[in-house]
Design an enzyme around this catalytic site. Structure first.
Site, short mmCIF file in Angstrom:
data_model
loop_
_atom_site.label_atom_id
_atom_site.label_comp_id
_atom_site.label_asym_id
_atom_site.label_seq_id
_atom_site.Cartn_x
_atom_site.Cartn_y
_atom_site.Cartn_z
N ASP A 77 14.62 -0.72 1.06
CA ASP A 77 15.37 -0.90 2.30
C ASP A 77 16.43 -1.99 2.08
OD1 ASP A 77 16.10 -0.91 4.96
OD2 ASP A 77 14.30 -1.86 5.69
N GLU A 83 7.94 2.66 -6.33
CA GLU A 83 8.11 2.10 -4.98
C GLU A 83 8.14 3.23 -3.96
OE1 GLU A 83 8.41 -0.20 -2.85
OE2 GLU A 83 9.23 -2.03 -3.71
N ASP A 84 7.61 2.99 -2.79
CA ASP A 84 7.70 3.97 -1.72
C ASP A 84 9.13 4.06 -1.18
OD1 ASP A 84 7.49 1.40 -0.77
OD2 ASP A 84 5.95 1.81 0.72
N ARG A 111 -0.35 6.44 7.79
CA ARG A 111 -0.24 6.56 6.32
C ARG A 111 -0.76 7.92 5.84
NH1 ARG A 111 1.02 1.55 4.02
NH2 ARG A 111 0.07 -0.24 5.03
N LYS A 118 0.82 -1.19 0.00
CA LYS A 118 0.00 0.00 0.00
C LYS A 118 0.87 1.26 0.00
CE LYS A 118 -3.40 -2.13 3.08
NZ LYS A 118 -4.01 -2.00 4.41
N GLY A 119 2.13 1.12 0.38
CA GLY A 119 2.97 2.27 0.71
C GLY A 119 3.10 3.35 -0.34
N LYS A 151 16.80 3.85 1.13
CA LYS A 151 17.35 3.77 2.50
C LYS A 151 18.46 2.73 2.49
CE LYS A 151 14.92 2.17 6.01
NZ LYS A 151 13.77 2.03 6.93
N PHE A 208 13.14 4.32 10.86
CA PHE A 208 11.87 3.78 10.38
C PHE A 208 10.92 4.95 10.12
CE2 PHE A 208 7.76 1.79 10.36
CZ PHE A 208 8.01 0.67 9.57
N LEU A 209 10.49 5.07 8.87
CA LEU A 209 9.74 6.25 8.44
C LEU A 209 8.25 5.95 8.30
CD1 LEU A 209 12.26 7.30 5.66
CD2 LEU A 209 12.16 8.15 8.00
N ASP A 226 3.41 3.30 6.68
CA ASP A 226 2.71 3.02 7.94
C ASP A 226 3.62 2.42 9.01
OD1 ASP A 226 3.08 0.42 6.75
OD2 ASP A 226 1.62 -0.33 8.18
P1 5GP Z 1 12.86 -4.17 1.40
O1 5GP Z 1 12.42 -5.45 0.75
O2 5GP Z 1 13.62 -3.25 0.48
O3 5GP Z 1 13.61 -4.44 2.68
O4 5GP Z 1 11.57 -3.45 1.91
C1 5GP Z 1 10.76 -2.66 1.16
C2 5GP Z 1 9.43 -2.47 1.83
O5 5GP Z 1 9.54 -2.50 3.27
C3 5GP Z 1 8.88 -1.11 1.50
O6 5GP Z 1 8.15 -1.12 0.30
C4 5GP Z 1 8.06 -0.79 2.73
O7 5GP Z 1 6.78 -1.35 2.59
C5 5GP Z 1 8.79 -1.49 3.85
N1 5GP Z 1 9.69 -0.55 4.54
C6 5GP Z 1 11.04 -0.50 4.49
N2 5GP Z 1 11.53 0.51 5.24
C7 5GP Z 1 10.45 1.13 5.79
C8 5GP Z 1 10.28 2.27 6.63
O8 5GP Z 1 11.22 2.96 7.06
N3 5GP Z 1 9.00 2.60 6.96
C9 5GP Z 1 7.92 1.90 6.53
N4 5GP Z 1 6.72 2.30 6.91
N5 5GP Z 1 8.03 0.83 5.69
C10 5GP Z 1 9.29 0.46 5.33
#
Ligand code: 5GP
Length: 181
Positions: free
Chosen positions: A107, A103-104, A169, A46-47, A135, A156-157, A163
């Site tokens: 990470d 993508e939001d 959100r 949803k991000g 990030k 953590f944002l 969310d």
């Molecule tokens: P990754 O697979 O790159 O570790 O994670 C990506 C997903 O993790 C993002 O699309 C998001 O949904 C969630 N995520 C990663 N970091 C954060 C953060 O700082 N805050 C939030 N709310 N979601 C995050």
């Protein structure tokens, strides 16, 4: 169960004005690269729902289509055995099309890597990645992001679509959750 967080435990990281300025810049770059060529933008739910909404309203390209994909991650994200599952499929055919995945936040990069391989399999004409936030601290797999909004080291944002346990959100700014000492 995740702990409840009050709004007082949030620290401003990116104001709504800064975010909108950046979104406009990203839209200009995308317009420059594609002009009026047909383009499909796929938001990750949803991000990315607010980011995608703002981004498409700033594009001048009249030939835009929008779709969404939703993924769920299982397992601890600090192990490499994370399992990712698609819970909402893309509905528009992508073969031979210009596609941008929106993508939001990236990470570890595991979600993006999974989605990259998944979408590549549909044989789009071109495929680019746009992420509002890159990030870097917990990156596990290298992923190339074509359009990056902000690079943020850690934290953590929440807000602007992001969310914490489905809260925050709706906040117009992006804030960092302050951890208890
Ligand atoms: P990754 O697979 O790159 O570790 O994670 C990506 C997903 O993790 C993002 O699309 C998001 O949904 C969630 N995520 C990663 N970091 C954060 C953060 O700082 N805050 C939030 N709310 N979601 C995050």
């Amino acid at each position: 169960m995740k702990k409840e967080i009050s709004q007082e435990k949030l620290r401003l990281v990116l104001s709504k004005e800064e975010i909108l300025r950046k979104v406009k810049e990203l839209a200009e770059k995308i317009d420059k690269d594609f002009n009026e060529e047909p383009l499909i933008l796929i938001g990750t739910l949803k991000g990315a729902f607010i980011f995608l909404a703002d981004l498409v309203r700033n594009l001048k390209n009249p030939n835009i289509q929008i779709d969404f994909i939703r993924v769920k991650s299982y397992g601890m994200s600090d192990t490499s055995s994370e399992r990712i599952e698609i819970t909402k499929e893309i509905e528009i055919p992508l073969e031979g099309k210009n596609v941008i995945l929106v993508e939001d936040i990236v990470d570890t990069g595991l979600t993006l890597k999974y989605l990259y391989d998944y979408i590549k399999n549909f044989n789009p004409k071109s495929f680019k990645i746009c992420a509002l936030i890159d990030k870097k601290e917990r990156r596990k797999v290298e992923v190339l992001i074509d359009y990056v909004g902000f690079e943020i080291e850690k934290g953590f944002l929440v807000g602007y679509g992001l969310d914490f346990a489905e809260k925050f959100r709706h906040l117009p700014d992006i804030k960092e959750v302050i951890k208890d000492e």
